[in-house]
Design a protein around this motif. Structure first.
Motif, PDB file in Angstrom:
ATOM      1  N   SER B  24     -55.654 126.702  10.278  1.00  0.00           N
ATOM      2  CA  SER B  24     -54.413 126.308  10.948  1.00  0.00           C
ATOM      3  C   SER B  24     -54.240 127.135  12.212  1.00  0.00           C
ATOM      4  N   ARG B  25     -53.764 126.480  13.254  1.00  0.00           N
ATOM      5  CA  ARG B  25     -53.531 127.177  14.515  1.00  0.00           C
ATOM      6  C   ARG B  25     -52.192 126.732  15.053  1.00  0.00           C
ATOM      7  N   GLU B  26     -51.361 127.675  15.374  1.00  0.00           N
ATOM      8  CA  GLU B  26     -50.088 127.320  15.982  1.00  0.00           C
ATOM      9  C   GLU B  26     -50.350 126.821  17.404  1.00  0.00           C
ATOM     10  N   ILE B  27     -49.531 125.889  17.820  1.00  0.00           N
ATOM     11  CA  ILE B  27     -49.733 125.296  19.149  1.00  0.00           C
ATOM     12  C   ILE B  27     -49.647 126.333  20.255  1.00  0.00           C
ATOM     13  N   ASN B  28     -48.739 127.302  20.084  1.00  0.00           N
ATOM     14  CA  ASN B  28     -48.599 128.268  21.178  1.00  0.00           C
ATOM     15  C   ASN B  28     -49.669 129.362  21.166  1.00  0.00           C
ATOM     16  N   THR B  29     -50.710 129.195  20.364  1.00  0.00           N
ATOM     17  CA  THR B  29     -51.843 130.111  20.481  1.00  0.00           C
ATOM     18  C   THR B  29     -53.036 129.417  21.132  1.00  0.00           C
ATOM     19  N   LEU B  30     -52.804 128.180  21.629  1.00  0.00           N
ATOM     20  CA  LEU B  30     -53.918 127.417  22.185  1.00  0.00           C
ATOM     21  C   LEU B  30     -53.912 127.441  23.707  1.00  0.00           C
ATOM     22  N   ASN B  53     -50.961 125.523  31.660  1.00  0.00           N
ATOM     23  CA  ASN B  53     -49.978 126.571  31.454  1.00  0.00           C
ATOM     24  C   ASN B  53     -48.680 125.878  31.048  1.00  0.00           C
ATOM     25  N   PRO B  54     -48.467 125.686  29.736  1.00  0.00           N
ATOM     26  CA  PRO B  54     -47.369 124.823  29.282  1.00  0.00           C
ATOM     27  C   PRO B  54     -46.009 125.273  29.791  1.00  0.00           C
ATOM     28  N   ARG B  55     -45.827 126.581  29.860  1.00  0.00           N
ATOM     29  CA  ARG B  55     -44.517 127.062  30.278  1.00  0.00           C
ATOM     30  C   ARG B  55     -44.209 126.573  31.689  1.00  0.00           C
ATOM     31  N   ALA B  56     -45.216 126.609  32.552  1.00  0.00           N
ATOM     32  CA  ALA B  56     -44.996 126.211  33.930  1.00  0.00           C
ATOM     33  C   ALA B  56     -44.788 124.706  34.053  1.00  0.00           C
ATOM     34  N   ILE B  57     -45.423 123.943  33.147  1.00  0.00           N
ATOM     35  CA  ILE B  57     -45.299 122.487  33.246  1.00  0.00           C
ATOM     36  C   ILE B  57     -43.950 122.019  32.729  1.00  0.00           C
ATOM     37  N   ARG B  83     -67.756 132.776  26.111  1.00  0.00           N
ATOM     38  CA  ARG B  83     -67.516 133.915  26.981  1.00  0.00           C
ATOM     39  C   ARG B  83     -66.101 133.872  27.581  1.00  0.00           C
ATOM     40  N   PHE B  84     -65.500 132.679  27.637  1.00  0.00           N
ATOM     41  CA  PHE B  84     -64.158 132.559  28.186  1.00  0.00           C
ATOM     42  C   PHE B  84     -63.151 133.389  27.405  1.00  0.00           C
ATOM     43  N   THR B  85     -63.412 133.581  26.115  1.00  0.00           N
ATOM     44  CA  THR B  85     -62.437 134.333  25.310  1.00  0.00           C
ATOM     45  C   THR B  85     -62.285 135.758  25.814  1.00  0.00           C
ATOM     46  N   THR B  86     -63.275 136.244  26.554  1.00  0.00           N
ATOM     47  CA  THR B  86     -63.120 137.598  27.096  1.00  0.00           C
ATOM     48  C   THR B  86     -62.086 137.622  28.208  1.00  0.00           C
ATOM     49  N   GLN B  87     -61.741 136.465  28.732  1.00  0.00           N
ATOM     50  CA  GLN B  87     -60.771 136.430  29.837  1.00  0.00           C
ATOM     51  C   GLN B  87     -59.394 135.966  29.404  1.00  0.00           C
ATOM     52  N   SER B  88     -59.308 135.330  28.234  1.00  0.00           N
ATOM     53  CA  SER B  88     -58.058 134.668  27.876  1.00  0.00           C
ATOM     54  C   SER B  88     -57.482 135.247  26.594  1.00  0.00           C
ATOM     55  N   SER B  89     -56.156 135.203  26.508  1.00  0.00           N
ATOM     56  CA  SER B  89     -55.504 135.683  25.293  1.00  0.00           C
ATOM     57  C   SER B  89     -55.426 134.576  24.248  1.00  0.00           C
ATOM     58  N   ARG B  90     -55.855 133.398  24.618  1.00  0.00           N
ATOM     59  CA  ARG B  90     -55.684 132.278  23.692  1.00  0.00           C
ATOM     60  C   ARG B  90     -57.005 131.582  23.402  1.00  0.00           C
TER      61      ARG B  90
END
Lengths: 515, 397
Positions: B24-30, B53-57, B83-90
């Protein structure tokens, strides 16, 4: 009245000696009770002692007064009678009175006394005479508070069983309408009556209910809910298998379909059985409105049923497990709403649902004047403030609102309660296993519904087991002229209830003209 | 007994709650990816991801960019994506992917291995479109913010669908279609090209979008023709339209034709149907393409009475010859210059004469270059518009 054997197992019969009887009575009731024992002699009849006995708080004052006039006449007329005169002679004087009857033992005497009857004892007689004189204190017939309709009769049952039977009898003027009295509750001796239409109701079902009612072992019955719980087929099932109704027209309609009504003294809720799943989503108004309109309304209620059960569960399942089935713009929207919300979706939904249930419960139990205050607190403080504070996402508030509105659209209170409870189980399943869990839950639910019965009739009839032509009055209501037969399996007769003929003949339809 | 019951309840509860919530993954962790761009570098690939960037949209007034661009380099696609995970918190979430943009270099080099990744990974759906960055890299294309539709990925997606439907020089290609035409012996894929306009300002922040124009925009150009999985050349706009006429992919478009030096007529094509027939002439395959179009008149320039009965035939023939010209242009380009059967004529032969195809299928592209193709076009004019005769035409007495 059924004869109950007292605890010692022996029946104490009424003695010939009136003194002994009165002593026993006063002993049993205690001296400072509201029992009134009034002894009198009938003039010149040499020692013929009569006693009229009643309980002050139960009898109607005017009845007592008119009875005393009657007694006055009796005294003058009985001059020539000899001691030890047969009670039958006395009976003949009371013949005009309501419900005059005789009995032989103390157990029955007490029951009569406590039902509000006046009991006469006569010296030298092994019988007693009871005359009904119960007071009719109570609520008058009012508009239904729980099952309101726009179109249709507004009167509702009251707490008095006699009034309730009157309301039914007034609607069904048939000699075949049978009313059987029983009593249940070892201490309360509550009057229960079994009402059905002979030949239309199925004999086996009537007999089954009669037997089950006879087997009730409990100290008291205060409401028809007791009966429901005590004699239902599947005791552990959350689903109601008796349809409770406050409205005489609903009960009359059920009787005409061949169902059996159980009236309990002291409650305005009348049970009808067998009650099928689909009936709980129907309303008496369905039959009073146009059949297309009511079919649509019924369909809406089925949707409301599913929405109440599944909306929070599906929301949680979809937002935590199956993001791919949400259209992207909606996904973005939900994601944006959930930004900064500290709880997982399951907890969020659970919290809001519990809050709503609290509000609802508080709203019902509160004094009426505080009701609007509760709704303001609920709507503004919890809905808006929680979202603005970022504790709850707006989507969950919408989900809870949809669930709440849908649950109100289900007319039947018991059914609505059952689904609201199941909703939480589905919510947990969804939070743990996603849609897979929801589906598993649904399978178990459907299996359960298939299993349970209402007085030997499967709960999902006529959908499962499927009865050919039996679906004319389920989710869709067919026109009255199309519903020619009563429900199979419930009614004991296959005689037609409606003719298919159209009183408007074709030539009238073809030539519309002013007359 | 009581203890047993308690234990039972505990076991049931723990089986539900302790093992639960698997995957299970919460939507705000994606991190919802909408576009992936793939370019070629010396070390392998350069992958660019456009993430929402959902907040901005969702919030109306915002200082943040609606999308975030992540780039990573490596020699293996799956590795780069991790490798993208090294740059992103999600966690990157790919099911809502809309566009895959290939750099021109990658397309020329072959896209077979890349497609394997998109097909094999369970998270990708099959409903996103492929395009090629023409005269630029995919990285540059994804870096451009778009006005109105704030997410460039959505903007590209909608724009491609719309222009395919209304302009007909594009083709929206999904992964299944792309892979099928690569696999087939008698067919080759085409992908639409995407270009960056020549304006000076490169809109990398929403602030630049506050002005009404003059910043770089994305636009679709003609089709890129492939030989198997390698890009071999570009069709221009006319040829792209011709390609779509032949492959029955025109829904609605505009055509104009010159009647004489003064009169020019513009048609709106409202319906075009094409049927490909295969014949064998002297043991050699030949193709006949029949195109039927229906049109309305959009503009009449010059003095020409379109409502006149005698001109009806002229109108139809004018359009027919124009469409035929477009088709022949496309055909010529494919046969003579690019030498690749993008029309799927080979597959048409395969379907009709499977036995004969066995001999033809080797070196089909060579045989395709001198495949006789006969194109016939029928046109039918439906409506002349709200006015019939041109407004400024003088009545002949």
């Amino acid at each position: 009245m059924s004869k109950k054997v007292n605890e010692a197992g022996s029946v104490i019969s009424i003695s010939r000696d009136i003194e002994e009887n009165i002593n026993r009575l006063e002993n049993d009731f205690g001296h400072d009770s509201d029992l009134v024992v009034h002894c009198f002699k009938i003039k010149r009849s040499k020692g013929l002692i009569c006693a009229n006995i009643y309980i002050k708080s139960l009898v109607d004052r005017s009845t007592i007064n008119s009875l005393s006039i009657e007694l006055g006449k009796l005294k003058s007329e009985c001059r020539n009678e000899k001691p030890g005169t047969n009670i039958d002679a006395l009976m003949s004087y009371f013949s005009g009175l309501r419900d005059a009857k005789e009995g032989f033992d103390f157990e029955a005497l007490y029951t009569d006394l406590l039902s509000g009857n006046i009991v006469f004892l006569i010296d030298g007689c092994e019988k007693y005479l009871a005359v009904a004189a119960n007071s009719d204190e109570g609520r008058s017939i009012e508009e239904s508070s729980a099952q309101t309709v726009v179109r249709g009769p507004k009167d509702a049952f009251t707490e008095k069983i006699n009034t309730n039977i009157l309301l039914i009898r007034k609607r069904i003027k048939s000699k075949d309408l049978k009313v059987e009295y029983l009593s249940a509750g070892s201490i309360t001796k509550t009057t229960i009556s079994l009402v059905y239409i002979h030949k239309i109701a199925k004999d086996e079902i009537v007999q089954e209910i009669r037997t089950r009612l006879g087997k009730i072992e409990i100290d008291g019955i205060l409401e028809s809910g007791y009966i429901d719980e005590l004699i239902k087929d599947d005791r552990y099932s959350i689903f109601p298998t008796f349809l409770s109704s406050e409205k005489p027209d609903t009960v009359a309609a059920a009787l005409l379909e061949g169902r059996v009504a159980i009236l309990v003294d002291g409650t305005p809720y009348v049970l009808t059985a067998p009650a099928l799943m689909i009936e709980f989503l129907q309303s008496s108004e369905d039959y009073y409105l146009h059949y297309i309109v009511s079919s649509v309304l019924r369909f809406l209620r089925v949707i409301a049923f599913l929405l109440t059960l599944l909306v929070p569960a599906i929301y949680v399942a979809v937002t935590t497990f199956h993001h791919e089935i949400i259209p992207t713009p909606l996904l973005v929207n939900i994601a944006a709403q959930r930004e900064g919300v500290p709880f997982p979706a399951l907890l969020e939904a659970l919290m809001m649902e519990i809050t709503f249930e609290l509000l609802r419960e508080a709203g019902i139990r509160m004094p009426r004047a505080i009701g609007p205050a509760i709704s303001i607190v609920g709507a503004l403080v919890l809905g808006q403030a929680a979202v603005e504070a970022g504790i709850i996402s707006a989507a969950v508030v919408i989900v809870v609102s949809i669930t709440a509105i849908s649950s109100f659209a289900i007319r039947n209170y018991e059914m609505s309660n059952a689904i609201r409870l199941l909703k939480f189980i589905f919510l947990l399943l969804a939070g743990v296993l996603g849609l897979y869990g929801v589906l598993m839950g649904l399978i178990v639910l459907v299996l359960h519904l298939c299993k349970i019965k209402s007085i030997t009739v499967p709960y999902l009839t006529p959908i499962a087991p499927k009865i050919k032509g039996g679906n004319k009055d389920t989710i869709f209501r067919f026109p009255l002229w199309k519903m020619k037969y009563r429900p199979v399996g419930i009614s004991g007769t296959d005689a037609a209830r409606a003719g298919g003929g159209n009183p408007v003949n074709s030539s009238q339809k073809e030539k519309p003209e002013f007359r | 007994m009581k203890l047993k019951r308690l234990l039972f309840i505990l076991i049931i509860l723990s089986t539900i709650f302790l093992t639960g919530c698997w995957s299970s993954r919460e939507i705000n962790t994606l991190a919802i990816a909408v576009c992936i761009g793939i370019d070629k570098t010396e070390n392998g690939y350069l992958v660019t991801k456009q993430v929402l960037n959902p907040r901005a949209i969702a919030t109306k007034v915002t200082a943040e960019s609606p999308v975030v661009i992540y780039t990573a380099e490596g020699d293996d696609l799956a590795e780069i994506v991790r490798r993208f995970t090294t740059q992103s918190s999600r966690i990157f979430y790919n099911a809502d992917l809309r566009m895959v943009v290939f750099g021109e270099d990658v397309a020329k080099d072959g896209i077979q291995n890349i497609l394997d990744y998109f097909l094999r990974n369970y998270e990708y759906r099959t409903d996103f479109y492929f395009v090629i960055a023409k005269n630029s890299t995919a990285n540059e294309v994804l870096g451009i913010l778009t006005p109105i539709e704030s997410v460039p990925g959505f903007s590209m997606y909608i724009s491609l669908k719309m222009s395919e439907e209304k302009w007909a020089a594009m083709k929206s290609v999904r992964i299944i279609e792309l892979v099928n035409s690569i696999i087939a012996d008698g067919d080759n894929p085409v992908l639409t090209g995407i270009e960056i306009s020549q304006d000076e300002i490169s809109p990398k922040s929403t602030d630049m979008l506050k002005q009404s124009g003059e910043y770089k925009k994305l636009k679709y150009t003609g089709l890129g023709a492939f030989n198997k999985d390698k890009l071999v050349g570009w069709l221009d706009e006319d040829e792209s339209k011709g390609y779509n006429y032949i492959t029955d992919n025109v829904k609605n478009t505009i055509e104009h034709a010159d009647y004489d030096s003064k009169v020019k007529i513009t048609y709106e094509i409202i319906n075009a149907k094409s049927r490909t027939k295969v014949y064998f002439l002297e043991n050699k395959p030949a193709i006949e393409v029949k195109i039927k179009t229906k049109c309305n008149i959009e503009i009449v320039e010059g003095e020409f009475d379109v409502s006149a009965e005698e001109n009806k035939q002229v109108l139809n023939e004018l359009l027919a010859s124009k469409v035929k010209l477009l088709c022949e242009k496309a055909l010529n380009k494919a046969q003579k210059e690019l030498k690749t059967d993008i029309f799927g004529f080979g597959e048409a032969i395969h379907r009709k004469y499977p036995k004969a195809w066995e001999k033809l299928k080797d070196d089909w592209n060579d045989k395709f270059t001198d495949l006789p193709v006969n194109i016939t076009v029928e046109a039918e004019t439906k409506q002349l518009g709200q006015i019939t005769k041109p407004l400024f035409m003088k009545e002949k007495e």
